[in-house]
Design a protein around this motif. Structure first.
Motif, PDB file in Angstrom:
ATOM      1  N   MET A 177       0.843  -1.177   0.000  1.00 45.82           N
ATOM      2  CA  MET A 177       0.000   0.000   0.000  1.00 45.82           C
ATOM      3  C   MET A 177       0.886   1.237   0.000  1.00 45.82           C
ATOM      4  SD  MET A 177      -2.346   1.139   3.249  1.00 45.82           S
ATOM      5  CE  MET A 177      -3.070   2.686   2.879  1.00 45.82           C
ATOM      6  N   ARG A 178       0.485   2.267  -0.744  1.00 44.24           N
ATOM      7  CA  ARG A 178       1.184   3.554  -0.777  1.00 44.24           C
ATOM      8  C   ARG A 178       0.305   4.620  -0.173  1.00 44.24           C
ATOM      9  NH1 ARG A 178       5.929   4.418  -1.723  1.00 44.24           N
ATOM     10  NH2 ARG A 178       5.931   6.580  -2.290  1.00 44.24           N
ATOM     11  N   THR A 179       0.935   5.543   0.565  1.00 43.67           N
ATOM     12  CA  THR A 179       0.203   6.627   1.201  1.00 43.67           C
ATOM     13  C   THR A 179       1.118   7.826   1.363  1.00 43.67           C
ATOM     14  OG1 THR A 179      -1.282   7.107   3.050  1.00 43.67           O
ATOM     15  CG2 THR A 179       0.718   5.872   3.561  1.00 43.67           C
ATOM     16  N   ASP A 180       0.526   8.961   1.661  1.00 40.01           N
ATOM     17  CA  ASP A 180       1.337  10.149   1.915  1.00 40.01           C
ATOM     18  C   ASP A 180       1.981  10.087   3.298  1.00 40.01           C
ATOM     19  OD1 ASP A 180       0.652  11.385  -0.551  1.00 40.01           O
ATOM     20  OD2 ASP A 180      -1.236  12.071   0.324  1.00 40.01           O
ATOM     21  N   LEU A 181       1.185   9.676   4.282  1.00 39.10           N
ATOM     22  CA  LEU A 181       1.648   9.669   5.669  1.00 39.10           C
ATOM     23  C   LEU A 181       1.237   8.380   6.355  1.00 39.10           C
ATOM     24  CD1 LEU A 181       2.885  11.180   8.153  1.00 39.10           C
ATOM     25  CD2 LEU A 181       0.558  12.056   8.588  1.00 39.10           C
ATOM     26  N   ALA A 182       2.189   7.705   6.956  1.00 34.73           N
ATOM     27  CA  ALA A 182       1.905   6.547   7.809  1.00 34.73           C
ATOM     28  C   ALA A 182       2.076   7.004   9.257  1.00 34.73           C
ATOM     29  CB  ALA A 182       2.851   5.392   7.497  1.00 34.73           C
ATOM     30  N   VAL A 183       1.007   6.920  10.025  1.00 31.63           N
ATOM     31  CA  VAL A 183       1.054   7.254  11.450  1.00 31.63           C
ATOM     32  C   VAL A 183       1.105   5.938  12.204  1.00 31.63           C
ATOM     33  CG1 VAL A 183      -0.133   8.358  13.381  1.00 31.63           C
ATOM     34  CG2 VAL A 183      -0.245   9.388  11.095  1.00 31.63           C
ATOM     35  N   ILE A 184       2.159   5.753  12.979  1.00 31.78           N
ATOM     36  CA  ILE A 184       2.309   4.526  13.747  1.00 31.78           C
ATOM     37  C   ILE A 184       1.872   4.810  15.172  1.00 31.78           C
ATOM     38  CG2 ILE A 184       3.913   2.757  14.552  1.00 31.78           C
ATOM     39  CD1 ILE A 184       5.629   3.392  12.075  1.00 31.78           C
ATOM     40  N   GLY A 185       0.759   4.197  15.569  1.00 32.13           N
ATOM     41  CA  GLY A 185       0.198   4.378  16.895  1.00 32.13           C
ATOM     42  C   GLY A 185      -1.173   5.024  16.820  1.00 32.13           C
ATOM     43  N   ALA A 186      -2.202   4.328  17.301  1.00 32.65           N
ATOM     44  CA  ALA A 186      -3.582   4.817  17.214  1.00 32.65           C
ATOM     45  C   ALA A 186      -4.117   5.236  18.570  1.00 32.65           C
ATOM     46  CB  ALA A 186      -4.482   3.760  16.577  1.00 32.65           C
ATOM     47  N   GLY A 187      -3.235   5.773  19.413  1.00 36.33           N
ATOM     48  CA  GLY A 187      -3.678   6.370  20.670  1.00 36.33           C
ATOM     49  C   GLY A 187      -4.106   7.805  20.417  1.00 36.33           C
ATOM     50  N   PRO A 188      -4.316   8.580  21.485  1.00 35.60           N
ATOM     51  CA  PRO A 188      -4.795   9.954  21.325  1.00 35.60           C
ATOM     52  C   PRO A 188      -3.929  10.810  20.390  1.00 35.60           C
ATOM     53  CG  PRO A 188      -4.894   9.320  23.623  1.00 35.60           C
ATOM     54  CD  PRO A 188      -4.197   8.206  22.897  1.00 35.60           C
ATOM     55  N   ALA A 189      -2.615  10.745  20.522  1.00 32.28           N
ATOM     56  CA  ALA A 189      -1.736  11.565  19.681  1.00 32.28           C
ATOM     57  C   ALA A 189      -1.767  11.105  18.230  1.00 32.28           C
ATOM     58  CB  ALA A 189      -0.309  11.546  20.220  1.00 32.28           C
ATOM     59  N   GLY A 190      -1.711   9.809  18.003  1.00 31.98           N
ATOM     60  CA  GLY A 190      -1.757   9.286  16.644  1.00 31.98           C
ATOM     61  C   GLY A 190      -3.074   9.591  15.953  1.00 31.98           C
TER      62      GLY A 190
END
Length: 186
Positions: free
Chosen positions: A1-14
């Motif tokens: 999969m390709r994306t602009d931004l990968a955010v690692i972590g789905a807590g409040p900050a992510g």
């Protein structure tokens, strides 16, 4: 999969970062090891437990509900049960390598233009006499038991250590019926 931004972590900050990037038109993948977003702070009970009042387990429920609801209506691609083990620099940009599912048997890769690490806090446990005895758990362990499994580590607890996690853990345990004999901040 390709994306602009990968955010690692789905807590409040992510969640907040992924939603902010999505609002600005970026293609975002939110990658987390848990079965559902929330991180440690907004850890959700296992679906099979059918928790009747999950809001009672959390502080700032309205904040969590707002993040959850905005995520549901966003175009952020949520990749749960993705256990990230490596982020590699490649000529085409960062590659996030993960293993899928609870058994972590199948590999997955997310290619992104940029990666944002929002892996949250973690406990650093200092050994003390008795720390390996039955019934002795870390504050994070007690919180995970309560929020994820709807169980408490005992009828009476002493919550001790340092940092901002102690008070939410103590109040969560008390709300669940545990007698908190002491809250000790080093």
């Amino acid at each position: 999969m390709r994306t602009d931004l990968a955010v690692i972590g789905a807590g409040p900050a992510g969640l907040a970062a992924a939603l902010a990037a999505d609002r600005r038109g970026l293609r975002v993948a939110l990658v987390d090891a848990a079965p559902q977003p929330g991180g440690q702070f907004y850890r959700q009970p296992a679906a099979g437990l059918r928790a009747e009042r999950p809001r009672a387990l959390h502080h700032r429920w309205r904040t969590w509900a707002g993040l959850r609801d905005r995520l549901a209506t966003s175009s952020v691609r949520v990749l749960t049960e993705h256990h990230v083990w490596c982020v590699e620099r490649t000529p085409d940009g960062p590659a996030v390598h993960a293993l899928l599912g609870p058994e972590q048997e199948k590999p997955a890769e997310v290619r992104a233009t940029a990666v944002l690490l929002a892996t949250g806090g973690y406990e650093t446990v200092l050994p003390f006499p008795g720390w390996t005895l039955p019934g002795v758990v870390t504050a994070g362990g007690a919180q995970a038991m309560l929020k994820g499994g709807l169980v408490v580590p005992g009828r009476t607890a002493v919550v001790a250590g340092t940092g901002p996690l102690l008070l939410p853990v103590a109040t969560g345990l008390a709300a669940a019926g545990v007698r908190v004999a002491a809250l000790v901040e080093s």
